[in-house]
Design a protein around this motif. Structure first.
Motif, mmCIF file in Angstrom:
data_model
loop_
_atom_site.group_PDB
_atom_site.id
_atom_site.type_symbol
_atom_site.label_atom_id
_atom_site.label_comp_id
_atom_site.label_asym_id
_atom_site.label_seq_id
_atom_site.Cartn_x
_atom_site.Cartn_y
_atom_site.Cartn_z
ATOM 1 N N TYR A 52 0.841 -1.208 0.000
ATOM 2 C CA TYR A 52 0.000 0.000 0.000
ATOM 3 C C TYR A 52 0.872 1.252 0.000
ATOM 4 N N LYS A 53 1.991 1.188 0.726
ATOM 5 C CA LYS A 53 2.894 2.346 0.723
ATOM 6 C C LYS A 53 3.425 2.611 -0.674
ATOM 7 N N GLU A 54 3.784 1.543 -1.368
ATOM 8 C CA GLU A 54 4.311 1.721 -2.726
ATOM 9 C C GLU A 54 3.244 2.327 -3.640
ATOM 10 N N ALA A 55 2.027 1.857 -3.510
ATOM 11 C CA ALA A 55 0.947 2.395 -4.337
ATOM 12 C C ALA A 55 0.731 3.879 -4.034
ATOM 13 N N LEU A 56 0.752 4.220 -2.758
ATOM 14 C CA LEU A 56 0.547 5.619 -2.377
ATOM 15 C C LEU A 56 1.724 6.489 -2.806
ATOM 16 N N ASN A 57 2.920 5.926 -2.775
ATOM 17 C CA ASN A 57 4.088 6.694 -3.236
ATOM 18 C C ASN A 57 3.950 7.038 -4.715
ATOM 19 N N ALA A 58 3.407 6.102 -5.492
ATOM 20 C CA ALA A 58 3.220 6.361 -6.925
ATOM 21 C C ALA A 58 2.203 7.500 -7.117
ATOM 22 N N ILE A 59 1.151 7.487 -6.331
ATOM 23 C CA ILE A 59 0.139 8.553 -6.426
ATOM 24 C C ILE A 59 0.740 9.886 -5.987
ATOM 25 N N GLU A 60 1.486 9.835 -4.888
ATOM 26 C CA GLU A 60 2.081 11.070 -4.345
ATOM 27 C C GLU A 60 3.070 11.684 -5.341
ATOM 28 N N ALA A 61 3.801 10.828 -6.059
ATOM 29 C CA ALA A 61 4.789 11.337 -7.023
ATOM 30 C C ALA A 61 4.100 12.160 -8.105
ATOM 31 N N ASP A 62 2.907 11.747 -8.507
ATOM 32 C CA ASP A 62 2.155 12.487 -9.524
ATOM 33 C C ASP A 62 1.378 13.649 -8.924
ATOM 34 N N SER A 63 1.043 13.509 -7.667
ATOM 35 C CA SER A 63 0.140 14.472 -7.043
ATOM 36 C C SER A 63 0.612 14.783 -5.624
ATOM 37 N N PRO A 64 1.645 15.634 -5.493
ATOM 38 C CA PRO A 64 2.189 15.920 -4.159
ATOM 39 C C PRO A 64 1.098 16.454 -3.222
ATOM 40 N N GLY A 65 1.054 15.887 -2.038
ATOM 41 C CA GLY A 65 0.030 16.298 -1.079
ATOM 42 C C GLY A 65 -1.149 15.351 -1.019
ATOM 43 N N ALA A 66 -1.155 14.352 -1.925
ATOM 44 C CA ALA A 66 -2.313 13.438 -1.968
ATOM 45 C C ALA A 66 -2.454 12.654 -0.670
ATOM 46 N N LYS A 67 -1.343 12.195 -0.118
ATOM 47 C CA LYS A 67 -1.423 11.415 1.127
ATOM 48 C C LYS A 67 -1.995 12.269 2.254
ATOM 49 N N GLN A 68 -1.459 13.471 2.352
ATOM 50 C CA GLN A 68 -1.921 14.349 3.429
ATOM 51 C C GLN A 68 -3.414 14.651 3.277
ATOM 52 N N ALA A 69 -3.843 14.893 2.035
ATOM 53 C CA ALA A 69 -5.267 15.182 1.797
ATOM 54 C C ALA A 69 -6.129 13.961 2.133
ATOM 55 N N PHE A 70 -5.639 12.784 1.773
ATOM 56 C CA PHE A 70 -6.372 11.542 2.041
ATOM 57 C C PHE A 70 -6.544 11.349 3.548
ATOM 58 N N TYR A 71 -5.448 11.436 4.276
ATOM 59 C CA TYR A 71 -5.485 11.136 5.710
ATOM 60 C C TYR A 71 -6.221 12.230 6.498
ATOM 61 N N PHE A 72 -5.857 13.476 6.283
ATOM 62 C CA PHE A 72 -6.489 14.534 7.077
ATOM 63 C C PHE A 72 -7.925 14.792 6.627
ATOM 64 N N GLY A 73 -8.209 14.482 5.361
ATOM 65 C CA GLY A 73 -9.609 14.541 4.911
ATOM 66 C C GLY A 73 -10.450 13.490 5.610
ATOM 67 N N PHE A 74 -9.879 12.300 5.769
ATOM 68 C CA PHE A 74 -10.571 11.238 6.510
ATOM 69 C C PHE A 74 -10.844 11.688 7.942
ATOM 70 N N LEU A 75 -9.821 12.230 8.597
ATOM 71 C CA LEU A 75 -10.017 12.651 9.994
ATOM 72 C C LEU A 75 -11.094 13.728 10.101
ATOM 73 N N ALA A 76 -11.082 14.665 9.162
ATOM 74 C CA ALA A 76 -12.012 15.795 9.249
ATOM 75 C C ALA A 76 -13.440 15.410 8.854
ATOM 76 N N ARG A 77 -13.578 14.496 7.889
ATOM 77 C CA ARG A 77 -14.910 14.292 7.310
ATOM 78 C C ARG A 77 -15.511 12.914 7.525
ATOM 79 N N ALA A 78 -14.705 11.953 7.924
ATOM 80 C CA ALA A 78 -15.262 10.595 7.955
ATOM 81 C C ALA A 78 -15.002 9.827 9.246
ATOM 82 N N ALA A 79 -13.908 10.118 9.931
ATOM 83 C CA ALA A 79 -13.489 9.257 11.048
ATOM 84 C C ALA A 79 -14.588 9.099 12.105
ATOM 85 N N ASP A 80 -15.280 10.189 12.406
ATOM 86 C CA ASP A 80 -16.307 10.147 13.467
ATOM 87 C C ASP A 80 -17.406 9.139 13.176
#
Ligand code: Q46
Ligand code: ZN
Ligand code: ZN
Length: 344
Positions: A233-261
């Motif tokens: 999963y890390k490798e897959a996310l690294n590939a996404i991040e390479a094309d789209s810097p900030g994608a991991k941060q948006a994924f994780y912090f978006g989850f915390l802000a909008r879905a985790a609860d």
């Protein structure tokens, strides 16, 4: 490449922040990110005693160093897992860090203290090594924190770890794990509060932090992590991040802000069903907790060499659904292929 702050020579570029930093401003960036995570998620109050779970890898040692730099009262704990050269080098790195700084480090060794090790437990239970390893670490750290009067346990999970875990939990819709995937797990009966102050730092950044701070850490990954889903999963996310810097941060912090609860009620339901283990008093859903049952099953068995239970070798080990996504394996851009090698 120039530092975004002072225009001096930069040593690292952070594409997701669209910034470059010189050594001093990079170290300040790391401290600021950790301070912000602690503050925003109410992880640690001033004056609280922190127990840092130290593996000897870059994340946990960077975490310990950063907490001390930020003025927290932080002591360490490390567990000898008995995973051959890897465990020996891990413990050496943790002990070396503590000794050089005159810090308090609690040491537990599974073989010395409980008469088993992770490879042997894996062979006897016929489960992947991470199953008994994760169970043992969680139980021993929780117990040490409560017995030692610590207010909070801090672990070195970084942004890459958390996004990989999140991806795994979403792909399989492990809603019970999603409910627990927070940077803070509040104190509950029999469990200390647990915090992840590195969630705003990527593992490339914790590695760079250690290099710049002269922290001698174990570079190798645990040999048991080879080929596990978490790394894929890390490798897959690294590939996404390479094309789209900030994608991991948006994924994780978006989850915390909008879905985790939305997933939290299941955690509460599970908590209500807990009662004290008849042997050790730790919270459990059964009569005897999983750790005590593991010790009953594996203690005293003849030691099994690491090579016999390495992933892909035995072919007899089962992997419990979702079990690995709740654990992490160290990795990083500076890793070496030599066993037990540490980076200074
Ligand atoms: S140490 Fe233990 Fe990790 Fe190795 S056996 Fe698995 S859980 S991979 S963080
Ligand atoms: Zn600068
Ligand atoms: Zn127990």
């Amino acid at each position: 490449m120039k530092c975004t702050v002072c225009r001096g020579p930069a040593v690292i570029d952070l594409r997701r922040h669209n910034a470059n930093f010189c050594p001093d401003h990079f170290l300040k960036f790391c401290r600021d990110q950790v301070a912000r995570a602690i503050d925003e998620h109410h992880m640690i109050e001033p004056g609280e005693r922190v127990l840092v779970a130290v593996s000897g890898g870059k994340d946990s040692l960077a975490l310990w160093d950063l907490l001390l730099e930020l003025g927290y009262d932080a002591e360490g704990m490390t567990i000898g897992l008995g995973i051959g050269d890897y465990s020996a080098a891990s413990t050496e790195a943790a002990v070396g860090f503590a000794e050089r700084r005159g810090l308090e480090l609690r040491l537990i060794d599974l073989r010395d203290d409980f008469d088993y090790d992770v490879p042997t437990a894996s062979a006897v239970t016929r489960r992947v090594p991470c199953s008994s390893c994760g169970l043992s670490k969680r139980h021993l750290i929780d117990t040490a924190a409560l017995d030692g009067g610590y207010d909070v346990v801090a672990t070195g999970h970084n942004l890459d770890d958390e996004t990989a875990v999140l991806l795994g939990n979403v792909l399989h819709w492990h809603t019970e794990y999603l409910g627990r995937q927070q940077p803070v797990l509040g104190e509950r009966t029999g469990f200390p509060r647990k915090v992840k102050p590195l969630v705003r730092l990527a593992e490339r950044e914790t590695a760079a932090y250690c290099v710049l701070r002269g922290i001698d850490y174990i570079v190798d990954e645990c040999p048991m992590a080879e080929g596990n889903r978490h790394l894929r999963y890390k490798e897959a996310l690294n590939a996404i991040e390479a094309d789209s810097p900030g994608a991991k941060q948006a994924f994780y912090f978006g989850f915390l802000a909008r879905a985790a609860d939305r997933f939290s009620p299941e955690v509460d339901a599970a908590q209500q069903a807990l009662r004290p283990c008849a042997r050790c008093g730790s919270p459990t859903t059964g009569e005897v907790c999983a750790f005590c049952r593991l010790v009953d099953q594996v203690a005293g068995e003849d030691p099994v060499p690491v090579e016999l239970v390495r992933p892909g070798r035995a072919g007899v080990l089962s992997e419990r659904p979702g079990g690995r996504e709740s654990e992490r394996g160290p990795s990083g851009p500076l890793r070496s292929s030599k066993s037990g090698k540490r980076r200074r």
